[in-house]
Design an enzyme around this catalytic site. Structure first.
Site, PDB file in Angstrom:
ATOM      1  N   THR A  45       5.658  -8.793  -7.293  1.00 21.55           N
ATOM      2  CA  THR A  45       4.679  -8.932  -8.358  1.00 21.55           C
ATOM      3  C   THR A  45       5.029  -8.462  -9.613  1.00 21.55           C
ATOM      4  O   THR A  45       3.934  -8.212 -11.106  1.00 21.55           O
ATOM      5  CB  THR A  45       3.522  -7.841  -7.796  1.00 21.55           C
TER       6      THR A  45
ATOM      7  N   HIS B 120       6.226 -11.184 -11.612  1.00 21.16           N
ATOM      8  CA  HIS B 120       4.916 -11.795 -12.344  1.00 21.16           C
ATOM      9  C   HIS B 120       5.096 -10.446 -14.120  1.00 21.16           C
ATOM     10  O   HIS B 120       4.125 -11.411 -14.621  1.00 21.16           O
ATOM     11  CB  HIS B 120       3.994 -11.893 -11.516  1.00 21.16           C
TER      12      HIS B 120
ATOM     13  N   HIS C  47       5.099  -0.167  -7.965  1.00 21.41           N
ATOM     14  CA  HIS C  47       4.162   0.167  -6.755  1.00 21.41           C
ATOM     15  C   HIS C  47       4.712   0.581  -5.359  1.00 21.41           C
ATOM     16  O   HIS C  47       4.336   1.366  -4.289  1.00 21.41           O
ATOM     17  CB  HIS C  47       2.808  -0.290  -6.194  1.00 21.41           C
TER      18      HIS C  47
ATOM     19  N   CYS D 257     -15.466  -0.623   2.647  1.00 17.78           N
ATOM     20  CA  CYS D 257     -15.217   1.459   2.854  1.00 17.78           C
ATOM     21  C   CYS D 257     -15.857   2.553   4.111  1.00 17.78           C
ATOM     22  O   CYS D 257     -15.582   2.486   4.248  1.00 17.78           O
ATOM     23  CB  CYS D 257     -15.106   1.769   1.131  1.00 17.78           C
TER      24      CYS D 257
HETATM   25 ZN    ZN Z   1     -15.010   0.068  -1.207  1.00 15.64          ZN
END
Ligand code: ZN
Ligand code: NAD
Length: 355
Positions: A54, A57, A77, A113
């Site tokens: 990533t 990129h 990250h 979630c």
């Molecule tokens: Zn969510």
């Protein structure tokens, strides 16, 4: 950005961050202000970071980066570091703890979630992609995204927990004890997945790649056979191993357009495929074979929050050693060499040192 010198700062150098200044190719190592942990957040002094595809990129600013990245921002990250500040209301963590961070920051309010399926949040925002990242002396993330390492993990190993999590999440999708496993793609994630498969009791672990350096690394890391599908074939490997009915489980970890068809040609009836590799274009497969051979295929994204993190720690604590996937180490100031090594495809995992 302007340089801010907080009065109580103990760093011996100006604060650094690897920064994408605008929607165009390139990165800059800049001096930056010290971030502040807001309510519910934690500030971490970064020690080591890993370079992911990533990041490459984002550096080259390809079509994916242009569509997904919120420049300007600090990138990165994959990291480990120590907590230096707890924001208001954070009581479950301690200053000084060695931690990594789950890079997917979720909304907490969508249906997935609320059902506890946080890795399936449809509003995920990613550290180093949509919000400031960890290629810096300091990173701030929500306290709920912090993973505290056990004594079995040091800063260098912690820096690759994010991609290790991709490998573990993929490898643990289907039971592997006694099974024959095929992995397409011996990049860092494929290599770590091979080790996980062996650790949890697979019989044969076969990996394919078109890059001979990576095949050699895979052999050093203990796979049964590392095969180049251009100069040999996976069917030939089956014959060598005395396999008669095909692989039971496959992990697609290359993104290559020929890899999934290769897997389908070598899978047992009822076989299972976990797909992590991200193809850059559409792939054509034999759907009639998928139907009549009763194949299960599952897309894998990120890590499961936070079951994968518990599993990663448990695997390390029970003796899984993935450290040999780290082949190159650079000081953060030499980030250009680090990125060149990662881009060369001859490295395994490339780690930068910010300490
Ligand atoms: Zn969510
Ligand atoms: P990588 O690019 O370092 O490794 C991919 C490997 O596949 C390379 O070694 C390459 O030589 C090899 N390859 C190319 N063509 C092949 C072919 N025909 N057959 C077999 N191997 C071939 O990537 P990585 O960091 O190890 O990540 C693996 C894949 O997973 C990439 O596609 C990456 O984009 C993707 N990824 C997905 C997620 C997710 O959440 N789904 C997360 C991280 C990475």
């Amino acid at each position: 950005m302007t340089v801010v010198q907080p009065p109580n700062r103990r760093e011996e150098h100006p604060l650094r961050a690897l920064y994408k200044p605008s929607a165009a190719p390139g990165l800059e190592l800049i001096e930056c202000p010290e971030p502040v942990a807001g309510p519910g957040e934690v500030k971490i002094r970064v020690e080591r970071t890993g370079i992911c595809g990533t990041d490459l990129h984002i550096e080259s600013w390809d079509a994916w980066a242009a569509s997904a990245v919120n420049a300007p921002l600090i990138i990165g990250h994959e990291f480990s570091g120590r907590i230096v500040e707890l924001g208001e209301g954070v009581t479950s963590l301690e200053v000084g703890a060695l931690v990594s961070g789950e890079g997917h920051v979720i909304c907490g309010t969508c249906r997935n979630c609320r059902a506890g399926r946080r890795h399936m949040c449809k509003n995920t925002s990613s550290v180093g992609v949509n919000r400031n990242g960890a290629f810096a002396d300091y990173v701030v993330i929500p306290a709920s995204n912090v993973w505290v390492h056990s004594d079995a993990v040091d800063a260098e190993l912690g820096a690759i927990f994010d991609p290790f999590g991709n490998a573990v999440h993929t490898a643990l999708q289907f039971p592997l004890a006694g099974e024959d496993v095929l992995i397409t793609g011996a990049g860092p994630i494929g290599l770590m997945a091979a080790k996980v498969a062996r650790h949890v009791g697979a019989r044969y672990v076969v990996i394919s790649d078109i890059n001979e350096t990576r095949l050699a690394l895979a052999r050093r890391m203990g796979v049964d056979v590392a095969v180049n599908p251009v100069t040999s074939s996976i069917a030939e490997v089956q014959r060598q191993l005395g396999m008669k009915e095909g692989f039971d489980v496959a992990f697609e970890m290359s993104g290559a357009p020929t890899a999934l068809p290769d897997i389908l040609d070598n899978l047992a009836h009822g076989g299972r495929i976990a797909v992590l590799g991200l193809p850059s274009k559409e792939i054509s497969i034999n759907w009639a074979k998928l139907v009549t051979h009763m194949i299960t295929i599952k897309g894998i994204y990120g890590r499961e929050m936070y079951e994968t993190w518990y599993a990663m720690n448990a695997l390390i604590q029970t003796g899984l050693d993935i450290r040999d996937v780290i082949t190159d180490r650079f000081p953060a100031t030499d980030w250009q060499s680090a990125f060149a090594a990662a881009r060369s495809s001859n490295a395994g995992k490339v780690v930068m040192d910010w300490s």
